[in-house]
Design an enzyme around this catalytic site. Structure first.
Site, PDB file in Angstrom:
ATOM      1  N   ASN A 163      14.334  59.461   0.513  1.00  0.00           N
ATOM      2  CA  ASN A 163      13.251  59.804  -0.788  1.00  0.00           C
ATOM      3  C   ASN A 163      12.857  61.351   0.526  1.00  0.00           C
ATOM      4  OD1 ASN A 163      13.770  59.653  -2.831  1.00  0.00           O
ATOM      5  ND2 ASN A 163      12.116  57.318  -3.322  1.00  0.00           N
ATOM      6  N   ARG A 217      15.918  63.957  -9.885  1.00  0.00           N
ATOM      7  CA  ARG A 217      14.707  64.001 -10.350  1.00  0.00           C
ATOM      8  C   ARG A 217      14.535  64.895  -8.851  1.00  0.00           C
ATOM      9  NH1 ARG A 217      11.404  63.066 -13.555  1.00  0.00           N
ATOM     10  NH2 ARG A 217       9.297  63.228 -13.874  1.00  0.00           N
ATOM     11  N   PRO A 238       6.690  61.798 -17.343  1.00  0.00           N
ATOM     12  CA  PRO A 238       5.687  62.906 -17.037  1.00  0.00           C
ATOM     13  C   PRO A 238       5.509  64.013 -15.641  1.00  0.00           C
ATOM     14  CG  PRO A 238       4.025  61.261 -17.409  1.00  0.00           C
ATOM     15  CD  PRO A 238       5.527  60.799 -17.154  1.00  0.00           C
ATOM     16  N   ILE A 239       5.981  65.525 -16.262  1.00  0.00           N
ATOM     17  CA  ILE A 239       5.346  66.052 -14.863  1.00  0.00           C
ATOM     18  C   ILE A 239       3.794  67.239 -14.800  1.00  0.00           C
ATOM     19  CG2 ILE A 239       8.134  66.816 -13.600  1.00  0.00           C
ATOM     20  CD1 ILE A 239       7.967  69.169 -14.872  1.00  0.00           C
ATOM     21  N   ASP A 240       3.000  66.345 -15.937  1.00  0.00           N
ATOM     22  CA  ASP A 240       2.281  67.241 -16.031  1.00  0.00           C
ATOM     23  C   ASP A 240       1.369  67.195 -15.084  1.00  0.00           C
ATOM     24  OD1 ASP A 240       1.896  64.034 -16.343  1.00  0.00           O
ATOM     25  OD2 ASP A 240      -0.430  64.802 -16.527  1.00  0.00           O
ATOM     26  N   GLN A 241       0.699  66.639 -14.357  1.00  0.00           N
ATOM     27  CA  GLN A 241       0.286  66.857 -12.338  1.00  0.00           C
ATOM     28  C   GLN A 241       0.977  67.763 -11.527  1.00  0.00           C
ATOM     29  OE1 GLN A 241      -2.610  65.326 -12.889  1.00  0.00           O
ATOM     30  NE2 GLN A 241      -2.071  64.620 -14.517  1.00  0.00           N
ATOM     31  N   ARG A 284      23.755  56.646  -5.068  1.00  0.00           N
ATOM     32  CA  ARG A 284      23.302  57.735  -4.824  1.00  0.00           C
ATOM     33  C   ARG A 284      22.133  57.597  -4.081  1.00  0.00           C
ATOM     34  NH1 ARG A 284      19.916  58.705  -9.955  1.00  0.00           N
ATOM     35  NH2 ARG A 284      18.912  59.844  -8.502  1.00  0.00           N
TER      36      ARG A 284
HETATM   37  N1  EPU Z   1       2.999  60.711 -12.598  1.00  0.00           N
HETATM   38  C1  EPU Z   1       2.000  61.170 -13.532  1.00  0.00           C
HETATM   39  N2  EPU Z   1       2.248  62.402 -14.422  1.00  0.00           N
HETATM   40  C2  EPU Z   1       2.647  63.429 -13.132  1.00  0.00           C
HETATM   41  C3  EPU Z   1       4.156  62.689 -12.246  1.00  0.00           C
HETATM   42  C4  EPU Z   1       3.856  61.229 -11.621  1.00  0.00           C
HETATM   43  O1  EPU Z   1       1.741  60.343 -14.891  1.00  0.00           O
HETATM   44  O2  EPU Z   1       3.159  64.521 -13.093  1.00  0.00           O
HETATM   45  C5  EPU Z   1       3.451  59.199 -12.564  1.00  0.00           C
HETATM   46  C6  EPU Z   1       4.661  58.415 -12.832  1.00  0.00           C
HETATM   47  O3  EPU Z   1       4.961  58.468 -14.613  1.00  0.00           O
HETATM   48  C7  EPU Z   1       4.878  57.536 -12.669  1.00  0.00           C
HETATM   49  C8  EPU Z   1       3.807  57.424 -11.230  1.00  0.00           C
HETATM   50  O4  EPU Z   1       2.707  58.569 -11.942  1.00  0.00           O
HETATM   51  O5  EPU Z   1       4.292  56.714 -13.563  1.00  0.00           O
HETATM   52  C9  EPU Z   1       4.655  57.917 -10.196  1.00  0.00           C
HETATM   53  O6  EPU Z   1       5.109  58.779  -9.972  1.00  0.00           O
HETATM   54  P1  EPU Z   1       5.810  59.182  -9.014  1.00  0.00           P
HETATM   55  O7  EPU Z   1       5.051  60.385  -9.180  1.00  0.00           O
HETATM   56  O8  EPU Z   1       5.135  59.299  -7.492  1.00  0.00           O
HETATM   57  O9  EPU Z   1       7.186  59.126  -8.574  1.00  0.00           O
HETATM   58  P2  EPU Z   1       8.060  60.301  -8.129  1.00  0.00           P
HETATM   59  O10 EPU Z   1       7.953  61.699  -7.697  1.00  0.00           O
HETATM   60  O11 EPU Z   1       8.915  60.574  -9.779  1.00  0.00           O
HETATM   61  C10 EPU Z   1       9.150  59.310  -6.591  1.00  0.00           C
HETATM   62  C11 EPU Z   1      10.765  58.086  -5.998  1.00  0.00           C
HETATM   63  C12 EPU Z   1      10.768  57.101  -6.328  1.00  0.00           C
HETATM   64  C13 EPU Z   1       9.759  56.117  -6.795  1.00  0.00           C
HETATM   65  C14 EPU Z   1       8.339  56.901  -7.379  1.00  0.00           C
HETATM   66  C15 EPU Z   1       7.331  55.592  -7.386  1.00  0.00           C
HETATM   67  C16 EPU Z   1      11.754  60.404  -4.521  1.00  0.00           C
HETATM   68  C17 EPU Z   1      12.446  61.241  -5.391  1.00  0.00           C
HETATM   69  N3  EPU Z   1      11.048  58.868  -5.824  1.00  0.00           N
HETATM   70  O12 EPU Z   1       9.174  59.698  -7.557  1.00  0.00           O
HETATM   71  O13 EPU Z   1      12.362  56.366  -6.291  1.00  0.00           O
HETATM   72  O14 EPU Z   1       9.927  55.096  -7.555  1.00  0.00           O
HETATM   73  O15 EPU Z   1       7.802  58.284  -6.457  1.00  0.00           O
HETATM   74  O16 EPU Z   1       7.037  55.249  -6.340  1.00  0.00           O
HETATM   75  O17 EPU Z   1      10.766  60.351  -4.073  1.00  0.00           O
HETATM   76  C18 EPU Z   1      13.737  55.472  -5.989  1.00  0.00           C
HETATM   77  O18 EPU Z   1      14.515  55.659  -4.975  1.00  0.00           O
HETATM   78  O19 EPU Z   1      14.918  54.662  -6.520  1.00  0.00           O
HETATM   79  C19 EPU Z   1      12.928  55.949  -7.127  1.00  0.00           C
HETATM   80  C20 EPU Z   1      13.039  55.754  -8.146  1.00  0.00           C
END
Ligand code: EPU
Length: 429
Positions: free
Chosen positions: A23, A93, A123-126, A397
């Site tokens: 990550n 992602r 979501p990616i709203d943030q 992956r």
């Molecule tokens: N969220 C929102 N809005 C946003 C962004 C996130 O509501 O705009 C929510 C998500 O739905 C979730 C929470 O916030 O409920 C945390 O999501 P986050 O954005 O932190 O996750 P991510 O960046 O998409 C990364 C890792 C994931 C890991 C999560 C949580 C990477 C590439 N991916 O995902 O890794 O599970 O953080 O720690 O860094 C994995 O390695 O298997 C994996 C899925």
């Protein structure tokens, strides 16, 4: 599709060298395009997600020279395109980090809405709220997000949820914005800190990464940099949990123990012996594990990525354990497969009740995502009898050399191409 044939009743023991963090790597690679100068990255894990990221960079016009299996030189100077292709973006992602890095470099990015592991709604709203606060216009049409800004301007942004992805994307864009950006309620994960260190080495001015407020003073120009990716705490945690689950004894090497404190504490709570040294951790199983509870939280809490292997471990502790998944809604894909192996698990919303203590039995099972795949392999090693774990591409992956590392620790695992399987099953013998 590929599968692993896994022999059960296997205690894993020995030493395993942990690879660079997936990550962190998938954030550092798109971040490299923020500069026109040369970048050298080392300790990159050789996994499918990193290879896909390299393909995207090459497609955009970045020239890449591999230096062995885990290092490369990138020359982003000639990058000409601002639209990574859908066929590659949909595979992972983290390709959405090109929104932040291309916006920083060119003031424009066109990125298809990304794919990734199916963990429920993501979501990616943030991210979008933050880009907009920095002055970007956002248009979403036909599955494509187009971001454009004549000039990015620093802003005060409060994230409603703690998000690694949004923190990284906004750090990237804000690094090139005019003036100061303050990001509040950000993710504190070591991967965020690794990216901040890399950007600072390229001339950015980012302070506070690793705390919940990051301050960024934008700069106009970025230089090249040399950077080594941090060790993968999730890979290390997977092997630590595997040691305790299989009744084994494993030393994970080349790790940063500070990043693994939540796992170390949980393993001690469940009764395993854990010895921490400066760059390695030894986990030794005991005969009688005690049930415990796991609640997933953003760092420094217990990581959601280790909840599936954590659940497998709890099936070995006699009595009732409770898991609360606080990060993703739908991260219990592995439960049905574990039940097929005889595990007693009941899911109610975000809570899973695990009644541990009865031995799992080998079965045909299927990985549905990266971490559930790793968890199912551990379950197969613990089980009585052999298992076939299907769809192991998910594991490729994110885990470098997973089966070789397990074989080195004493596992008997064979990779089978599904074509061969079909032939086997069609064979009248
Ligand atoms: N969220 C929102 N809005 C946003 C962004 C996130 O509501 O705009 C929510 C998500 O739905 C979730 C929470 O916030 O409920 C945390 O999501 P986050 O954005 O932190 O996750 P991510 O960046 O998409 C990364 C890792 C994931 C890991 C999560 C949580 C990477 C590439 N991916 O995902 O890794 O599970 O953080 O720690 O860094 C994995 O390695 O298997 C994996 C899925």
């Amino acid at each position: 599709m590929e599968s692993f044939n896994v022999k059960g009743n296997t205690r894993l023991s020995g030493r395993v060298k942990i690879s660079g963090s997936k990550n962190a790597a998938v954030a550092l690679l798109p971040a490299a395009v923020i500069t026109e100068d040369n970048v050298y990255l080392e300790n990159l894990p050789d996994i499918t997600d990193v290879r896909t990221m390299i393909e995207i960079l090459e497609n955009l016009g970045v020239s890449i020279r591999r230096r062995g299996r885990n290092a490369l030189d990138l020359t982003p100077g000639k990058l000409s395109k601002i639209a990574p292709p859908y066929e590659l973006v949909k595979k992972m992602r983290a390709s959405y980090y090109f929104m932040g890095s291309l916006l920083a470099r060119f003031g424009r990015a066109e990125v298809p809405i990304p794919g990734g592991c199916d963990l429920g709604p993501r979501p990616i709203d943030q991210h979008l709220k933050g880009f907009s606060a920095l002055g970007a216009d956002i248009n979403i049409e036909h599955g494509m997000i187009t971001l454009s800004a004549d000039k990015l301007i620093g802003a005060h942004i409060y994230l409603d949820v703690v998000s690694i992805g949004a923190t990284i994307n906004l750090m990237l864009a804000a690094a090139a914005a005019e003036g100061r950006t303050v990001l509040e309620n950000v993710a504190k994960e070591p991967e965020v800190v690794d990216l901040a260190n890399f950007l600072n080495a390229m001339g950015a001015s980012i302070r506070g990464a690793g705390t919940d407020v990051i301050r960024i003073d934008g700069v106009k120009k970025f230089s090249g940099a040399n950077h080594a990716v941090i060790p993968d705490r999730i890979e290390a945690g997977t092997f630590m949990l595997a040691a305790a689950s299989t009744g084994g004894n494993i030393t994970v090497e080349d790790v940063i123990p500070k990043h693994l404190e939540a796992i170390t504490a949980k393993l001690r709570e469940i009764g395993a012996r854990v010895k921490v040294e400066p760059e390695r951790i030894n986990v030794e199983a005991v005969d009688h594990l005690v049930p415990t509870d796991i609640k997933t939280f953003p760092y420094p809490g217990f990581p959601t990525d280790l909840q599936p292997p954590g659940m497998v471990l709890l099936t070995a502790a006699r009595g009732l354990s409770v898991i609360t998944e606080n990060v993703f809604d739908g991260r219990y894909n592995h439960v049905d497969e574990l039940k097929r192996m005889g595990a007693q698990i009941k899911v109610e919303g975000r809570t899973a009740l695990v009644e541990g203590g009865n031995q799992l039995s080998g079965a045909p099972i299927e990985a549905t995502d990266l971490r559930s795949g790793a968890a199912l392999i551990i379950a197969a090693l613990m089980a009585d009898g052999d298992s076939q774990v299907r769809a192991v591409e998910h594991i490729d992956r994110g885990y470098e050399n997973f089966e070789q590392k397990l074989i080195h620790l004493g596992a008997l695992i064979q990779r089978i191409n599904e074509k061969d399987y079909d032939q086997l099953s069609c064979n009248p013998e």
